[in-house]
Enzyme design. Structure first.
Site, PDB file in Angstrom:
ATOM      1  N   HIS A   7       0.936  -1.358  -0.222  1.00  0.00           N
ATOM      2  CA  HIS A   7      -0.161   0.043  -0.031  1.00  0.00           C
ATOM      3  C   HIS A   7       0.771   1.102  -0.294  1.00  0.00           C
ATOM      4  O   HIS A   7       2.130   1.459   0.133  1.00  0.00           O
ATOM      5  CB  HIS A   7      -1.149  -0.065   1.271  1.00  0.00           C
ATOM      6  CG  HIS A   7      -0.839  -0.019   2.548  1.00  0.00           C
ATOM      7  ND1 HIS A   7       0.428  -1.026   3.203  1.00  0.00           N
ATOM      8  CD2 HIS A   7       0.375   1.525   3.281  1.00  0.00           C
ATOM      9  CE1 HIS A   7       0.798  -0.567   4.245  1.00  0.00           C
ATOM     10  NE2 HIS A   7       0.367   0.828   4.260  1.00  0.00           N
ATOM     11  N   HIS A  66       7.478  11.018  -6.164  1.00  0.00           N
ATOM     12  CA  HIS A  66       6.269  11.110  -6.880  1.00  0.00           C
ATOM     13  C   HIS A  66       5.558   9.593  -7.136  1.00  0.00           C
ATOM     14  O   HIS A  66       5.954   8.647  -7.341  1.00  0.00           O
ATOM     15  CB  HIS A  66       5.917  11.573  -8.086  1.00  0.00           C
ATOM     16  CG  HIS A  66       6.078  10.655  -9.141  1.00  0.00           C
ATOM     17  ND1 HIS A  66       7.840  11.535 -10.043  1.00  0.00           N
ATOM     18  CD2 HIS A  66       6.216  10.528 -10.408  1.00  0.00           C
ATOM     19  CE1 HIS A  66       8.393  10.994 -10.963  1.00  0.00           C
ATOM     20  NE2 HIS A  66       6.961  10.374 -11.314  1.00  0.00           N
ATOM     21  N   GLU A 115       1.642  11.613 -11.006  1.00  0.00           N
ATOM     22  CA  GLU A 115       1.844  11.640 -12.658  1.00  0.00           C
ATOM     23  C   GLU A 115       0.668  11.036 -12.699  1.00  0.00           C
ATOM     24  O   GLU A 115       0.891   9.544 -13.152  1.00  0.00           O
ATOM     25  CB  GLU A 115       3.605  11.336 -12.753  1.00  0.00           C
ATOM     26  CG  GLU A 115       3.457  10.998 -14.386  1.00  0.00           C
ATOM     27  CD  GLU A 115       4.698  10.510 -14.318  1.00  0.00           C
ATOM     28  OE1 GLU A 115       5.516  10.621 -15.473  1.00  0.00           O
ATOM     29  OE2 GLU A 115       5.139  10.023 -13.608  1.00  0.00           O
TER      30      GLU A 115
END
EC number: 2.5.1.-
Length: 139
Positions: A7, A66, A115
């Protein structure tokens, strides 16, 4: 042996607003909602949000760290328009070769970078093998 990503957890400053962002803007399926936490299924990934109101967040904008999600090339423009219409903070992307496919970089409400990318790992490796002879490849 590591079997995969279990996760991803983000610390957020306002759980209610973050739930709206991930559910309504990114289309995540909410699985659990508590007073200070929420769990989502976002493209098959378990995403956990935990509210932490009083931590510094000002330096996060300087990092390239990211999470990237796969989208189809056909959906790229629709996603860009959707994010703009919903006043999402879209970031200026880096210059990229067409072989590196297309990306939209943006932030959530707490500045976490996200993204949407049209390429795959195979696309990236194929491009790098052609364009970056200084790199070593093991696959």
């Amino acid at each position: 042996m590591i079997k995969g990503i279990n996760h991803i957890t983000y610390s957020v400053s306002n759980i209610a607003k973050s739930i709206e962002f991930y559910r309504d803007i990114l289309g995540a399926d909410i699985l659990v909602e508590g007073e200070t936490s929420a769990y989502f299924n976002l493209g098959g990934i378990w995403l956990a949000l935990n509210e932490e109101k009083n931590i510094p967040r000002s330096e996060i904008k300087y990092s390239y760290t990211h999470i990237a999600f796969t989208i189809s090339d056909n959906d790229f423009e629709d996603w860009y328009i959707w994010l703009k219409e919903n006043e999402v903070n879209i970031l200026e992307g880096r210059d990229r070769d067409i072989r590196d496919k297309k990306s939209i970089y943006f932030t959530d409400l707490d500045g976490h970078k996200l993204e949407l990318h049209t390429g795959s790992l195979e696309d990236r490796l194929s491009y790098y093998k052609e364009a970056k002879p200084h790199m070593n490849f093991y696959i």
